[in-house]
Design an enzyme around this catalytic site. Structure first.
Site, PDB file in Angstrom:
ATOM      1  N   SER A 695       0.833  -1.193   0.000  1.00 53.52           N
ATOM      2  CA  SER A 695       0.000   0.000   0.000  1.00 53.52           C
ATOM      3  C   SER A 695       0.880   1.260   0.000  1.00 53.52           C
ATOM      4  CB  SER A 695      -0.962  -0.040   1.183  1.00 53.52           C
ATOM      5  OG  SER A 695      -1.983   0.913   1.049  1.00 53.52           O
ATOM      6  N   ASP A 768      -8.922  -4.703  -6.082  1.00 57.60           N
ATOM      7  CA  ASP A 768      -8.576  -3.842  -4.945  1.00 57.60           C
ATOM      8  C   ASP A 768      -9.715  -2.860  -4.679  1.00 57.60           C
ATOM      9  OD1 ASP A 768      -7.405  -2.111  -3.082  1.00 57.60           O
ATOM     10  OD2 ASP A 768      -5.452  -2.228  -4.039  1.00 57.60           O
ATOM     11  N   HIS A 802      -7.486  -5.494  -1.494  1.00 51.27           N
ATOM     12  CA  HIS A 802      -6.276  -4.790  -1.053  1.00 51.27           C
ATOM     13  C   HIS A 802      -5.355  -5.722  -0.275  1.00 51.27           C
ATOM     14  CE1 HIS A 802      -3.947  -1.186  -0.632  1.00 51.27           C
ATOM     15  NE2 HIS A 802      -3.945  -1.255   0.678  1.00 51.27           N
TER      16      HIS A 802
END
Length: 827
Positions: A695, A768, A802
């Site tokens: 991330s 995601d 994610h």
């Protein structure tokens, strides 16, 4: 998987563990990486595969009275076939259409109770044959445990009640829960009833191809002015989506008797977004969504009607009519106007509390008072009374009684957090300021107040038997690392007595009081070589004189070959004087002073600070268990790497300066300082350094490769690389692109793709759902590097969000990372 009215004291393995899976030896370290094919899922070398398939620890959650716990085995990782089941993406939600629930792919396959005083595990009779527990919740008096069981064949989502005294489970008949928004059930404070959200119908619907009836049209509001409009995933795209959204969120409220099993529907089906039973059990606070919906914001910004209803479903009082919120004023302290954060006062039968902005919700306005907090009691016929006026934003209240409550306020811009003592039933008593500190200052964090279940079945402040003291528990950050503590605090004088503090060579965290005066407490204890266990401890005359009475769990190291992994909390200094730290792990075979310097994998995540002193504070502990997880960097110890985990990467902007104004310079300096330290220690080879992160850590990785040649390779997972695609802010950046174009441009590694000369592995979940990290971010960065002649590899994991969930995806992730590191860094 949700637990209410409980304290999850750790993911703990009870009983025997399987044969150790992590064999660290020279052969494993030097085994060639698997040759990756260009199609199909791949598996890494055996030592890494075994980490993914290692026994998963059990969940141990303490009940509200602290005399009983629930134990549940954590399931194996789901297969890609499970993760790839149909899923709806509507208004920011991910919905499992068959189950009428939020998308989840793991369910507890077992359930048992645990008698804490007698340290005895208790089997539960009458459990469903096909046990798949999605959520569970203790009743406030701990006499019962409710759980939601899902049938993967029929799609039924049923509710079961476990009698703690008889250890018997019973199904509530004719109950089919809708848990798209929450768990689908909530206990009344008297522990005899539950509020349910049932399916309004059982019709499983999926999007069907249709001939368009016309274009999708949207119109701006020029009168609204500048608004922050963050980038959201999974938004509604047309009227068909809107109808599907209504179908799955329309629920029927009902009240179930936990003893007789009877279920009575109340009111009519509606788009219930939130429900909360009043502590006195006679009213329900409900929030309903309304049209018009939006194509640019998620469901929590849709129009809302907030009201109180009775147990028949009749409206008692409408509290607020909230319009559609398509963006807020600029700034992380911005809020919407009108009534917000409505909740029940936990120590009163039916009193509502809420906040209202006094500055129009706009942090740019120069005012002395930002929020007003108000209170109104049933039958809601008298005017609301002010509890407090605040100079920053309301952050909630811990309730105790009419003479004592703790009110919190926070202002992000300067990181200031304040706590006040108020007397909610004595308006003439002035609020008393208890603390005024920086949220960044971990060393002086007084901790969080401990709570207990109060007389009305809701969480209230835990107080000593004489009522004169409260208790705080904290992580205890210090220059030596985190040392969790438990304090007894005199309510009147605020004088503090430290009852417990973690002592080397353990990392010990208090988790529950077993008596009102904290003479006996529960702690989690772990060490470098022994995983977390729950212990009953007698506190003593001072913080270090406690005595372990007994262990409730007896977990052993599943990786005994790693018992001699070297772990050290290292300290070093950035060239501008900012103090940094990180946790260094060395393979068991490494001998300081004798072995040659190792290849290094650094795994980090930057953080913004307004104070250089706070940025230099130490985090982590040298005494936590060496937990080898497939998600982090530690598996590569088995491949002969030194690992620097979570090294400090502070981005500091003091005074009027913003941290991101010098992001790149500080980022490179952070990395250079860490490398210099490892080289000076003779554990790291300067020419064999790798950097990785997930991330915002992936964003960091790409930027380091774009602006330095410090690393031979990088691993960037699920990141964002072009900040013009997140133009209304990202992470902690509150300025929009049009007011800080240079910052957005300079921080975007996509703009400097021609400078990425070292090997970059880019991994991303194809589905995601995290705001900002759209999969196209990775696709476009890869295309740029490829077109410019750089060295990159793009891996898009099907059906992954994610965070990655399927076993096949995680094995493939490790195979890719291993092949990349062994090729570009290890030699």
């Amino acid at each position: 998987m949700v637990l209410r009215h409980s304290l999850t004291v750790g993911l703990l393995t009870l009983g025997l563990l399987a044969t150790p899976v992590f064999a660290q030896d020279q052969a494993a370290a030097n085994e060639p990486a698997k040759v990756l094919k260009e199609a199909g899922y791949q598996e890494p070398v055996k030592v890494l595969k075994d980490i993914v398939d290692a026994p998963r620890p059990s969940m141990f959650s303490v009940g509200p009275k602290r005399t009983m716990a629930v134990i549940a085995d954590v399931p194996d990782l789901p297969s890609i076939a499970v993760v790839a089941q149909p899923e709806l993406k509507l208004a920011g939600l991910r919905i499992h259409p068959k189950y009428f629930s939020a998308s989840r792919f793991s369910y507890y396959p077992s359930l048992a109770l645990y008698d804490i005083p007698n340290a005895k595990k208790l089997s539960i009779k009458g459990l469903p044959a096909n046990l798949n527990v999605a959520t569970m919740s203790w009743s406030p008096d701990q006499s019962k445990l409710a759980f939601n069981n899902v049938d993967p064949v029929s799609g039924a989502s049923t509710l079961w009640i476990v009698d703690a005294k008889t250890q018997t489970a019973t199904q509530l008949k004719n109950v089919s829960l809708n848990s798209v928004v929450d768990s689908g059930y909530e206990w009344f404070g008297d522990s005899s009833r539950l509020l349910l959200t049932l399916r309004a119908n059982n019709d499983v619907r999926m999007p069907a191809p249709q001939t368009p009836s016309g274009p999708v049209m949207q119109q701006t509001d020029a009168q609204a002015g500048v608004r922050q409009l963050r980038t959201y995933q999974d938004l509604l795209t047309n009227e068909d989506d809107a109808k599907l959204f209504e179908h799955y969120l329309t629920t029927q409220l009902a009240i179930a008797n936990a003893s007789t099993g009877s279920v009575e529907k109340i009111g009519k089906p509606a788009l219930y977004w939130n429900t909360s039973v009043a502590p006195g059990g006679k009213e329900i606070l409900v929030t309903k969504l309304q049209r018009p919906f939006s194509y640019v914001v998620s469901a929590n910004s849709f129009p809302q009607e907030v009201s109180v209803i009775d147990l028949k479903g009749n409206t008692v009082k409408q509290i607020a009519q909230v319009p559609l919120i398509e963006g807020l004023p600029t700034g992380n302290d911005a809020v919407r106007t009108g009534i917000r954060n409505v909740s029940w006062r936990n120590d009163a039968p039916a009193t509502l509390v809420w906040a209202e902005a006094l500055d129009g919700g706009d942090p740019a306005k120069e005012v002395t008072e930002r929020d007003v907090v108000k209170m109104q009691s049933a039958p809601f016929t008298t005017a609301p009374r002010e509890l407090a006026r605040l100079g920053s934003r309301y952050r909630g209240i811990t309730w105790s009684d009419g003479q004592l409550a703790l009110l919190n306020e926070y202002w992000w811009k300067n990181r200031k957090i304040k706590q006040w003592r108020i007397a909610p039933d004595a308006p003439n008593v002035a609020p008393k300021l208890l603390s005024d500190r920086s949220s960044e200052d971990s060393y002086n964090n007084p901790g969080s107040e401990m709570t207990m279940v109060g007389p009305l079945g809701k969480s209230v402040l835990a107080r000593s038997s004489d009522g004169k003291s409260m208790f705080r528990v904290g992580t205890g950050a210090s220059k030596e690392g985190n040392r969790p503590f438990l304090d007894r605090v005199d309510i009147e004088s605020q004088q503090t007595q430290r009852l417990f503090r973690s002592q080397a060579p353990y990392y010990e965290a208090p988790v529950a009081l077993l008596d009102p005066d904290a003479r006996t407490i529960l702690i989690n204890r772990q060490s470098v070589t022994v995983p977390s266990n729950v212990l009953v401890v007698k506190t003593g005359a001072d913080e270090a004189s406690y005595k372990v009475e007994r262990a409730l769990t007896n977990n052993v190291n599943p990786f005994p070959e790693l018992s001699n992994v070297r772990k050290e909390l290292i300290h070093y200094v950035r060239k501008d004087g900012v103090k940094l730290s990180g946790t260094l792990y060395l393979p068991p075979s490494f001998e300081p002073g004798k072995s040659a310097p190792l290849p290094v994998l650094m795994w980090a995540y930057p953080a913004e600070f307004k104070s250089a002193d706070a940025a230099g504070q130490v985090t982590g502990s040298p005494y936590t268990f060496n937990n080898i997880s497939y998600w982090g960097p530690l598996p590569f110890l088995a491949r002969g790497f030194a690992v620097l985990d979570n090294p400090s990467f502070p981005i500091v902007g003091e005074g009027t300066a913003e941290p991101n104004d010098t992001y790149i310079t500080q980022l490179v300096d952070d990395a250079a300082a860490a490398i210099d330290k490892l080289v000076d220690m003779k554990v790291g080879d300067r020419n064999r350094m790798a950097i990785g992160g997930h991330s915002y850590g992936a964003f960091m990785t790409a930027n380091l490769l774009a602006h330095s040649r410090l690393f031979k390779a990088g691993i960037a997972r699920s990141g964002a690389y072009n900040r013009t695609l997140t133009p209304f802010g990202f992470q902690s950046e509150e300025r929009n692109y049009w007011t800080a174009k240079d910052v957005y441009r300079d921080m975007s590694p996509f703009n400097y793709a021609e400078n990425i000369k070292d090997a970059l592995l880019i991994i991303h979940g194809a589905d995601d759902n995290n705001p900002g990290t759209f999969p196209i971010q990775s696709e476009r960065l890869f295309a740029a590097i490829k077109g410019l002649g750089g060295n990159a590899r793009l891996v898009m994991l099907p059906n992954e969000s994610h965070g990655y969930r399927a076993r096949e995806s995680l094995l493939h992730m490790l195979a890719e990372e291993d092949a990349w590191l062994m090729r570009y860094v290890k030699p």
